[in-house]
Design a protein around this motif. Structure first.
Motif, short mmCIF file in Angstrom:
data_model
loop_
_atom_site.label_atom_id
_atom_site.label_comp_id
_atom_site.label_asym_id
_atom_site.label_seq_id
_atom_site.Cartn_x
_atom_site.Cartn_y
_atom_site.Cartn_z
N SER A 276 0.53 -0.93 0.28
CA SER A 276 -0.40 0.16 0.10
C SER A 276 0.90 1.04 -0.16
CB SER A 276 -1.34 0.05 1.36
OG SER A 276 -0.21 -0.05 2.22
N SER B 292 -3.36 1.41 -7.17
CA SER B 292 -3.50 1.32 -5.51
C SER B 292 -2.94 0.81 -4.47
CB SER B 292 -5.42 0.47 -5.48
OG SER B 292 -4.82 -1.12 -6.09
N SER B 293 -1.54 0.62 -5.66
CA SER B 293 -0.32 0.22 -4.91
C SER B 293 0.97 0.44 -5.66
CB SER B 293 -0.36 -1.37 -5.28
OG SER B 293 -0.07 -1.97 -6.26
N PRO C 208 -2.12 -4.53 -0.08
CA PRO C 208 -3.48 -3.68 -1.03
C PRO C 208 -4.46 -4.85 -2.25
CG PRO C 208 -1.91 -3.05 -2.04
CD PRO C 208 -1.57 -3.61 -1.42
#
Length: 277
Positions: free
Chosen positions: A184, A222-223, A260
Motif C-alpha cells: 500500500s 492502488s499499490s 492492498p
C-alpha cells in the motif's frame, strides 16, 4: 547345324551387344547394391552417434536402402533396353496416392524426424509445445508422449508440436523467478525492500550469481508494485516461487506492511422529494 552357324554369323554382333548390355546391367545392379549398403551404414553410424533411438534408425536406414535399390533396378532394366518410363509413372502415381491418403501421418513423420535430428527437447525435459505443458516421456516417429504435472498422459502429434513455438523449461540449468509484490502507498517502502532482501539472502536455494534484484516496478492505481527477481536452479523454481509468496505474506503481516487488494466504494445518495398535500 549349318543353319544355326549361319544364323549366329549373321546376328553375332546383335547377340554380342545383348550380352554386353546384360553384363553392364548386372554390374550396375551389383555396384548399386553396394552403394545402398554403404549409404545405409553411414546413415546408421551417424544417427547412432547422435543418440537417436535404434528403432527410428532402423526405420530410416531401411527406407534409404529401399530407395537406392529401386533406383538401381530401374537403371539396370534401362540398360538392357526395358522401357522404365511406365514403371516410374506407376511408382509416381502410387506415391502420390499414398501421400494424399497419409498426408497427416506424413507431416507427423517429417516432424518426428526433425525433432529427433535437431533435438529441441529430449525425454525428461519439461516443455510447453503443441498447446500442452508437461514432461516428455517418449518421442516416437509420429507422436510425442508427455505427462502433465497433474499426472495425465497426453499424446501430442509431432506436427502439432513443430507447428508452433516450443518452450523448453529444462534446457538451461538456472532460471529467474519473477514475482510482483504490491504494498500500500502508506506502507514503509524501504522497510519492505529490506525485508524482501533479507528473505532472499536467507534462502539457500537463491543463487548469489547472477545476483537477485528488488526494485520498484510501478506506481499502480492502488499499490506500489515491486519486482522481485531471484535466480535459482531450474529444479528449485516452483519451490522458491511458492515459498516466497507465503513468506512475503507472513513477514509483511508481522511488520504491519499492508498488501492492498481491489476495493470498491459505493456511495448512496438520497434524493429529497417534495410532496404536495
Amino acid at each position: 547345324m549349318d543353319e544355326i552357324t549361319t544364323l549366329y554369323q549373321e546376328n553375332h554382333e546383335l547377340l554380342l551387344g545383348l550380352v554386353l548390355q546384360l553384363v553392364a546391367a548386372i554390374i550396375i545392379f551389383y555396384v548399386g547394391r553396394l552403394v545402398a549398403k554403404g549409404l545405409s551404414r553411414l546413415l546408421e553410424k551417424g544417427l547412432l552417434s547422435r543418440s537417436v533411438d535404434k528403432a527410428v534408425v532402423a526405420f530410416l536406414v531401411s527406407i534409404v536402402y529401399a530407395v537406392v535399390l529401386i533406383a538401381t533396378i530401374l537403371m539396370a532394366l534401362s540398360q538392357i533396353g526395358v522401357q522404365t518410363t511406365s514403371f516410374i509413372a506407376i511408382l509416381g502415381a502410387a506415391g502420390l496416392a499414398v501421400g494424399l491418403a497419409l498426408q497427416g501421418s506424413l507431416a507427423n513423420f517429417a516432424s518426428g524426424i526433425l525433432i529427433i535430428l535437431f533435438r529441441p527437447f529430449k525425454a525428461g525435459d519439461f516443455i510447453d509445445g503443441g498447446g500442452v505443458s508437461g514432461t516428455v516421456e517418449k518421442i516416437d516417429i509420429f507422436q510425442t508422449q508427455m505427462k502433465t504435472p497433474d499426472n495425465k498422459r497426453v499424446i501430442v502429434p509431432n506436427a502439432q508440436i513443430t507447428g508452433g513455438p516450443i518452450t523448453n523449461y529444462s534446457a538451461e540449468p538456472i532460471r529467474r523467478v519473477d514475482l510482483v509484490i504490491g504494498i500500500s502507498y502508506d506502507a514503509d517502502l524501504l522497510l519492505a525492500k529490506k525485508l524482501l532482501h533479507d528473505m532472499l539472502l536467507n534462502d539457500p536455494r537463491v543463487l548469489t550469481e547472477p545476483a537477485f534484484s528488488v526494485n520498484v516496478g510501478a506506481l499502480a492505481d492502488s499499490s506500489v508494485n515491486m519486482n522481485v527477481r531471484p535466480w535459482v536452479n531450474s529444479a528449485d523454481y516452483w519451490g522458491v516461487y511458492w515459498d516466497m509468496l507465503e513468506r512475503v505474506k507472513l513477514t509483511f503481516d508481522e511488520h504491519g506492511i499492508g498488501i492492498p487488494f481491489p476495493q470498491m466504494d459505493v456511495h448512496f445518495y438520497k434524493d429529497k422529494i417534495d410532496t404536495k398535500e
